[in-house]
Scaffold this motif. Structure first.
Motif, PDB file in Angstrom:
ATOM      1  N   GLU A  66      35.378  38.763  40.312  1.00  0.00           N
ATOM      2  CA  GLU A  66      35.565  40.015  41.038  1.00  0.00           C
ATOM      3  C   GLU A  66      36.653  40.797  40.313  1.00  0.00           C
ATOM      4  O   GLU A  66      37.826  40.410  40.349  1.00  0.00           O
ATOM      5  N   THR A  93      38.777  44.245  39.571  1.00  0.00           N
ATOM      6  CA  THR A  93      39.241  45.576  39.969  1.00  0.00           C
ATOM      7  C   THR A  93      39.870  46.226  38.754  1.00  0.00           C
ATOM      8  O   THR A  93      40.671  45.595  38.054  1.00  0.00           O
ATOM      9  N   TRP A 132      41.640  49.774  36.765  1.00  0.00           N
ATOM     10  CA  TRP A 132      42.345  51.060  36.878  1.00  0.00           C
ATOM     11  C   TRP A 132      42.632  51.573  35.487  1.00  0.00           C
ATOM     12  O   TRP A 132      42.934  50.811  34.568  1.00  0.00           O
ATOM     13  N   ALA A 167      37.206  54.094  33.922  1.00  0.00           N
ATOM     14  CA  ALA A 167      37.047  53.130  35.007  1.00  0.00           C
ATOM     15  C   ALA A 167      35.681  53.264  35.654  1.00  0.00           C
ATOM     16  O   ALA A 167      35.020  52.265  35.966  1.00  0.00           O
ATOM     17  N   GLU A 168      35.229  54.496  35.846  1.00  0.00           N
ATOM     18  CA  GLU A 168      33.933  54.719  36.481  1.00  0.00           C
ATOM     19  C   GLU A 168      32.804  54.119  35.655  1.00  0.00           C
ATOM     20  O   GLU A 168      31.796  53.677  36.200  1.00  0.00           O
ATOM     21  N   ALA A 222      32.155  50.775  36.840  1.00  0.00           N
ATOM     22  CA  ALA A 222      31.703  50.616  38.224  1.00  0.00           C
ATOM     23  C   ALA A 222      30.237  50.211  38.278  1.00  0.00           C
ATOM     24  O   ALA A 222      29.823  49.390  39.113  1.00  0.00           O
ATOM     25  N   GLY A 223      29.443  50.782  37.380  1.00  0.00           N
ATOM     26  CA  GLY A 223      28.024  50.449  37.347  1.00  0.00           C
ATOM     27  C   GLY A 223      27.752  49.026  36.923  1.00  0.00           C
ATOM     28  O   GLY A 223      26.629  48.532  37.096  1.00  0.00           O
ATOM     29  N   GLU A 224      28.775  48.362  36.378  1.00  0.00           N
ATOM     30  CA  GLU A 224      28.624  46.961  35.965  1.00  0.00           C
ATOM     31  C   GLU A 224      29.210  46.003  36.993  1.00  0.00           C
ATOM     32  O   GLU A 224      29.315  44.807  36.747  1.00  0.00           O
ATOM     33  N   ALA A 254      32.344  46.494  38.697  1.00  0.00           N
ATOM     34  CA  ALA A 254      33.792  46.522  38.904  1.00  0.00           C
ATOM     35  C   ALA A 254      34.146  47.394  40.099  1.00  0.00           C
ATOM     36  O   ALA A 254      33.480  48.392  40.387  1.00  0.00           O
ATOM     37  N   GLN A 255      35.231  47.011  40.776  1.00  0.00           N
ATOM     38  CA  GLN A 255      35.810  47.851  41.816  1.00  0.00           C
ATOM     39  C   GLN A 255      36.828  48.769  41.159  1.00  0.00           C
ATOM     40  O   GLN A 255      37.672  48.306  40.386  1.00  0.00           O
ATOM     41  N   VAL A 256      36.743  50.052  41.434  1.00  0.00           N
ATOM     42  CA  VAL A 256      37.637  51.017  40.799  1.00  0.00           C
ATOM     43  C   VAL A 256      38.780  51.368  41.746  1.00  0.00           C
ATOM     44  O   VAL A 256      38.543  51.814  42.878  1.00  0.00           O
TER      45      VAL A 256
END
Length: 293
Positions: free
Chosen positions: A30, A32, A34, A41-42, A45-47, A49-51
């Motif tokens: 998991e 996260t 930044w 960072a975005e 997100a598609g992979e 990750a929590q941004v």
């Protein structure tokens, strides 16, 4: 494995930080993330990750905190107002040994355990076990032991001691040797530039020769450990200094500057002038060392 042990926060998503984050995502962690520039960072997100909107939010997400920023000053700026009490902080930002020690003291004052890392790889090697990539780590032995498996996902791990500056020192020492090799390679290509030999053809010879010469380091290590700088020497300093004349004359004939060779040759000449002609080049190490403190 506890839930927190599966959580990682990555601060800094340049090419290297993003590669680390992707390796952990691919392994089911998991993650996260930044980054100052939010678009990077975005992209993760598609992979999966929590941004996090802020560095503080990323650190507060739980688990191990990995920092991969531009430089040591950036680490201080990004984490200046972030709560680090009880956190495990792994800093793989390139730094000097002194900066690493100061950053470890800074982290300890904020209640964090600290590891410093020196990455011996380029981003495409990260997450690829067969690439040979690895990271030197130094600092908290407890933190390293607790997260050895996690840290081994992006690249191999080599723990080099509790002195937190040791990873950076190993990193820079190897990079310095590489820089010297690059200098020699550059000079060799410059000499051959006007010859009727294709660069790729010459490169094969160059790689073969440098590979054969690499064990020189083992001989130098034995001499440094025993204090006998003539141990195992076949081509002594007197012979090599004499031979340097041919290297310099050839450079002049080929219209090539000797500026990459001359600094080392000057040191060799100084050592010879001091009466050490029977040695190899290991004595140059003593000429380079300056008293510190």
């Amino acid at each position: 494995m506890t839930h927190d042990a599966k959580k990682i926060s990555v601060l800094g998503l340049g090419a290297m930080g993003a590669a680390f984050a992707r390796a952990w995502l691919a392994a089911g962690y998991e993650v996260t993330v930044w980054n100052r520039t939010g678009s990077r960072a975005e992209a993760l997100a598609g992979e999966g990750a929590q941004v996090a909107a802020t560095a503080a939010e990323a650190v507060g997400a739980g688990g191990l905190v990995v920092v991969c920023l531009l430089d040591d000053a950036s680490v201080g700026e990004v984490l200046a107002d972030v709560e680090l009490l009880g956190k495990g902080l792994v800093n793989v930002t390139t730094s000097t040994p002194g900066q690493a020690r100061e950053r470890a003291e800074w982290a300890a004052a904020r209640g964090a355990r600290y590891l410093d890392g020196g990455i011996m790889a380029v981003p495409p090697m990260i997450g690829s076990p067969e690439s040979g990539a690895y990271v030197f780590y130094s600092g908290s032995p407890e933190l390293f032991a607790a997260h050895r498996d996690v840290l081994g996902v992006p690249a191999g791990t080599r723990y080099v001691g509790e002195d937190v500056g040791s990873a950076a020192l190993h990193d820079v020492a190897l990079l310095s040797a590489m820089t010297g090799m690059f200098a020699g390679v550059s000079h060799a290509f410059a000499l051959m530039r006007g010859a009727e030999v294709a660069p790729r053809e010459f490169a094969g010879l160059l790689v073969e020769w440098l590979t054969a010469m690499a064990p020189y380091a083992n001989g130098g290590a034995a001499q440094l450990e025993t204090g006998d700088y003539a141990l195992g020497v076949t081509s002594n300093l007197a012979m090599m200094v004499e031979g340097n004349g041919t290297l310099l004359r050839t450079a002049e004939e080929q219209g090539v500057s000797p500026e990459l060779l001359r600094p080392f040759m000057v040191l060799m000449e100084r050592r010879l002038a001091a009466g050490h002609g029977e040695e190899g080049t290991t004595g140059v190490v003593d000429l380079l060392r300056r008293r510190v403190g």
